[in-house]
Design a protein around this motif. Structure first.
Motif, PDB file in Angstrom:
ATOM      1  N   GLN A   1       0.840  -1.402  -0.513  1.00 55.98           N
ATOM      2  CA  GLN A   1      -0.213   0.354  -0.279  1.00 55.98           C
ATOM      3  C   GLN A   1       0.844   1.243  -0.418  1.00 55.98           C
ATOM      4  OE1 GLN A   1      -3.504  -0.325   2.873  1.00 55.98           O
ATOM      5  NE2 GLN A   1      -3.575   2.338   2.441  1.00 55.98           N
ATOM      6  N   SER A   2       1.736   1.212   0.621  1.00 58.20           N
ATOM      7  CA  SER A   2       2.572   2.571   0.818  1.00 58.20           C
ATOM      8  C   SER A   2       3.252   2.957  -0.639  1.00 58.20           C
ATOM      9  CB  SER A   2       3.887   2.066   2.351  1.00 58.20           C
ATOM     10  OG  SER A   2       5.114   1.127   1.409  1.00 58.20           O
ATOM     11  N   TYR A   3       3.944   1.618  -1.780  1.00 57.03           N
ATOM     12  CA  TYR A   3       4.337   1.864  -3.016  1.00 57.03           C
ATOM     13  C   TYR A   3       2.609   2.724  -4.057  1.00 57.03           C
ATOM     14  CZ  TYR A   3       6.239   1.215  -7.328  1.00 57.03           C
ATOM     15  OH  TYR A   3       6.561   0.778  -9.047  1.00 57.03           O
ATOM     16  N   ILE A   4       2.325   2.167  -3.722  1.00 55.27           N
ATOM     17  CA  ILE A   4       0.861   2.501  -4.140  1.00 55.27           C
ATOM     18  C   ILE A   4       0.517   4.202  -3.592  1.00 55.27           C
ATOM     19  CG2 ILE A   4      -1.768   2.342  -4.524  1.00 55.27           C
ATOM     20  CD1 ILE A   4      -0.051  -0.546  -6.195  1.00 55.27           C
ATOM     21  N   GLU A   5       0.150   4.012  -2.320  1.00 55.77           N
ATOM     22  CA  GLU A   5       0.395   5.771  -2.603  1.00 55.77           C
ATOM     23  C   GLU A   5       1.606   6.856  -2.920  1.00 55.77           C
ATOM     24  OE1 GLU A   5       0.007   5.511   2.215  1.00 55.77           O
ATOM     25  OE2 GLU A   5      -1.718   4.559   2.000  1.00 55.77           O
ATOM     26  N   GLN A   6       2.521   5.799  -2.466  1.00 58.37           N
ATOM     27  CA  GLN A   6       3.413   7.095  -3.242  1.00 58.37           C
ATOM     28  C   GLN A   6       3.180   7.469  -5.029  1.00 58.37           C
ATOM     29  OE1 GLN A   6       5.906   8.689  -1.613  1.00 58.37           O
ATOM     30  NE2 GLN A   6       6.336   9.535  -3.510  1.00 58.37           N
ATOM     31  N   LEU A   7       2.336   6.283  -5.706  1.00 59.13           N
ATOM     32  CA  LEU A   7       2.438   7.101  -7.047  1.00 59.13           C
ATOM     33  C   LEU A   7       1.092   7.787  -7.753  1.00 59.13           C
ATOM     34  CD1 LEU A   7       2.017   2.835  -8.863  1.00 59.13           C
ATOM     35  CD2 LEU A   7       4.070   4.189  -8.813  1.00 59.13           C
ATOM     36  N   ILE A   8       0.039   7.384  -6.322  1.00 56.03           N
ATOM     37  CA  ILE A   8      -0.651   8.644  -6.196  1.00 56.03           C
ATOM     38  C   ILE A   8      -0.209  10.373  -6.153  1.00 56.03           C
ATOM     39  CG2 ILE A   8      -2.576   9.858  -4.524  1.00 56.03           C
ATOM     40  CD1 ILE A   8      -3.501   6.733  -4.396  1.00 56.03           C
ATOM     41  N   ARG A   9       1.118  10.121  -5.302  1.00 59.15           N
ATOM     42  CA  ARG A   9       1.137  11.130  -3.964  1.00 59.15           C
ATOM     43  C   ARG A   9       2.259  11.911  -5.404  1.00 59.15           C
ATOM     44  NH1 ARG A   9       2.888   8.334  -0.131  1.00 59.15           N
ATOM     45  NH2 ARG A   9       1.940   8.982   1.819  1.00 59.15           N
ATOM     46  N   ASP A  10       2.528  11.317  -6.153  1.00 59.98           N
ATOM     47  CA  ASP A  10       3.760  11.590  -7.542  1.00 59.98           C
ATOM     48  C   ASP A  10       2.419  12.071  -8.523  1.00 59.98           C
ATOM     49  OD1 ASP A  10       6.219  10.337  -5.941  1.00 59.98           O
ATOM     50  OD2 ASP A  10       6.351   9.015  -7.545  1.00 59.98           O
ATOM     51  N   GLU A  11       1.554  11.199  -9.189  1.00 62.02           N
ATOM     52  CA  GLU A  11       0.841  12.061  -9.474  1.00 62.02           C
ATOM     53  C   GLU A  11      -0.112  13.668  -9.092  1.00 62.02           C
ATOM     54  OE1 GLU A  11      -2.619  11.954 -12.804  1.00 62.02           O
ATOM     55  OE2 GLU A  11      -0.700  10.963 -12.222  1.00 62.02           O
ATOM     56  N   ILE A  12      -0.277  13.216  -8.152  1.00 63.57           N
ATOM     57  CA  ILE A  12      -0.618  14.864  -6.991  1.00 63.57           C
ATOM     58  C   ILE A  12       0.325  15.589  -7.748  1.00 63.57           C
ATOM     59  CG2 ILE A  12      -1.081  15.759  -5.115  1.00 63.57           C
ATOM     60  CD1 ILE A  12      -2.614  12.933  -3.937  1.00 63.57           C
ATOM     61  N   ASP A  13       1.669  15.779  -7.201  1.00 62.66           N
ATOM     62  CA  ASP A  13       2.446  16.643  -6.970  1.00 62.66           C
ATOM     63  C   ASP A  13       3.108  16.861  -8.661  1.00 62.66           C
ATOM     64  OD1 ASP A  13       3.115  16.172  -4.670  1.00 62.66           O
ATOM     65  OD2 ASP A  13       4.652  14.825  -4.861  1.00 62.66           O
ATOM     66  N   GLY A  14       2.578  16.203  -9.467  1.00 61.68           N
ATOM     67  CA  GLY A  14       2.631  16.372 -11.179  1.00 61.68           C
ATOM     68  C   GLY A  14       1.563  17.269 -12.064  1.00 61.68           C
ATOM     69  N   SER A  15       0.649  16.880 -10.959  1.00 60.65           N
ATOM     70  CA  SER A  15      -0.189  18.058 -11.141  1.00 60.65           C
ATOM     71  C   SER A  15       0.204  20.019 -11.208  1.00 60.65           C
ATOM     72  CB  SER A  15      -1.447  17.986 -10.430  1.00 60.65           C
ATOM     73  OG  SER A  15      -0.913  18.489  -9.137  1.00 60.65           O
ATOM     74  N   ASP A  16      -0.772  20.262 -12.245  1.00 56.42           N
ATOM     75  CA  ASP A  16      -0.465  21.105 -13.280  1.00 56.42           C
ATOM     76  C   ASP A  16      -0.908  22.955 -11.864  1.00 56.42           C
ATOM     77  OD1 ASP A  16       0.665  21.239 -15.505  1.00 56.42           O
ATOM     78  OD2 ASP A  16      -1.050  21.227 -16.279  1.00 56.42           O
ATOM     79  N   TYR A  17       0.054  23.603 -11.341  1.00 59.75           N
ATOM     80  CA  TYR A  17      -0.921  24.861 -10.795  1.00 59.75           C
ATOM     81  C   TYR A  17      -1.359  25.896 -12.061  1.00 59.75           C
ATOM     82  CZ  TYR A  17      -0.792  29.265  -7.679  1.00 59.75           C
ATOM     83  OH  TYR A  17      -1.286  30.189  -6.538  1.00 59.75           O
ATOM     84  N   HIS A  18      -1.616  26.238 -11.498  1.00 58.13           N
ATOM     85  CA  HIS A  18      -2.796  27.988 -11.869  1.00 58.13           C
ATOM     86  C   HIS A  18      -3.126  28.778 -11.211  1.00 58.13           C
ATOM     87  CE1 HIS A  18      -5.220  29.841 -15.157  1.00 58.13           C
ATOM     88  NE2 HIS A  18      -4.124  29.575 -15.288  1.00 58.13           N
ATOM     89  N   TRP A  19      -2.332  29.560 -11.460  1.00 56.04           N
ATOM     90  CA  TRP A  19      -3.028  31.118 -10.400  1.00 56.04           C
ATOM     91  C   TRP A  19      -4.923  31.383  -9.831  1.00 56.04           C
ATOM     92  CZ3 TRP A  19      -5.695  35.025 -11.306  1.00 56.04           C
ATOM     93  CH2 TRP A  19      -6.611  35.249 -13.114  1.00 56.04           C
ATOM     94  N   THR A  20      -5.417  31.265 -10.785  1.00 56.49           N
ATOM     95  CA  THR A  20      -7.076  30.640 -10.218  1.00 56.49           C
ATOM     96  C   THR A  20      -7.040  30.422  -9.380  1.00 56.49           C
ATOM     97  OG1 THR A  20      -7.309  30.060 -12.501  1.00 56.49           O
ATOM     98  CG2 THR A  20      -7.275  31.862 -12.569  1.00 56.49           C
ATOM     99  N   ASP A  21      -6.228  28.878  -8.938  1.00 59.29           N
ATOM    100  CA  ASP A  21      -6.918  27.852  -8.173  1.00 59.29           C
ATOM    101  C   ASP A  21      -7.317  28.367  -7.022  1.00 59.29           C
ATOM    102  OD1 ASP A  21      -6.815  26.005 -10.091  1.00 59.29           O
ATOM    103  OD2 ASP A  21      -4.908  25.344  -9.483  1.00 59.29           O
ATOM    104  N   HIS A  22      -5.945  29.360  -6.813  1.00 56.22           N
ATOM    105  CA  HIS A  22      -5.712  29.759  -5.255  1.00 56.22           C
ATOM    106  C   HIS A  22      -6.316  31.883  -5.299  1.00 56.22           C
ATOM    107  CE1 HIS A  22      -4.266  26.636  -3.483  1.00 56.22           C
ATOM    108  NE2 HIS A  22      -3.600  26.585  -4.816  1.00 56.22           N
ATOM    109  N   GLY A  23      -7.174  32.189  -6.231  1.00 58.55           N
ATOM    110  CA  GLY A  23      -7.592  33.918  -6.320  1.00 58.55           C
ATOM    111  C   GLY A  23      -6.309  34.494  -6.519  1.00 58.55           C
ATOM    112  N   ASP A  24      -5.381  34.362  -6.983  1.00 62.04           N
ATOM    113  CA  ASP A  24      -3.729  35.259  -6.811  1.00 62.04           C
ATOM    114  C   ASP A  24      -4.948  35.811  -7.661  1.00 62.04           C
ATOM    115  OD1 ASP A  24      -2.868  33.551  -5.025  1.00 62.04           O
ATOM    116  OD2 ASP A  24      -1.172  32.331  -6.869  1.00 62.04           O
ATOM    117  N   VAL A  25      -4.030  37.253  -7.817  1.00 65.11           N
ATOM    118  CA  VAL A  25      -4.690  38.477  -9.006  1.00 65.11           C
ATOM    119  C   VAL A  25      -3.372  39.123  -9.050  1.00 65.11           C
ATOM    120  CG1 VAL A  25      -6.101  41.016  -9.222  1.00 65.11           C
ATOM    121  CG2 VAL A  25      -6.453  38.783  -7.685  1.00 65.11           C
TER     122      VAL A  25
END
Length: 97
Positions: free
Chosen positions: A73-97
């Motif tokens: 399970q820890s290996y599977i969870e690390q795969l998920i974390r890697d996927e999450i860490d690779g998600s794109d950041y967009h300034w509108t996600d946090h209301g940055d102006v």
């Protein structure tokens, strides 16, 4: 995919190298990791996730096989974390102006 858009249910498809208990047998498993991204709260300010199930797709079998308990399970969870860490950041996600 921005940070706000990752909250909810997701499926991560992956190929895993698999060995038998002797270390000699080898194969590749096609799996789908089902997980849910939870909204941030005080205990997890950046959000958390919950592993729902791991399904293996088998050629010639109509329904995928639930193999959640067959993998570390820890290996599977690390795969998920890697996927999450690779998600794109967009300034509108946090209301940055």
């Amino acid at each position: 995919m921005g940070v706000a858009s990752i909250i909810g249910k997701h499926v991560l498809s992956a190929e895993l190298d698999c060995f038998d208990n002797t270390g000699v047998g080898f194969g590749i498993c096609d799996i789908d990791i089902h997980y849910e991204m939870l909204p941030p709260d005080e205990s997890a300010p950046f959000g958390a996730f919950e592993l729902e199930k791991v399904l293996m797709r088998v050629a010639g079998v109509i329904q995928a096989v639930n193999v959640t308990s067959c993998f570390d399970q820890s290996y599977i969870e690390q795969l998920i974390r890697d996927e999450i860490d690779g998600s794109d950041y967009h300034w509108t996600d946090h209301g940055d102006v």
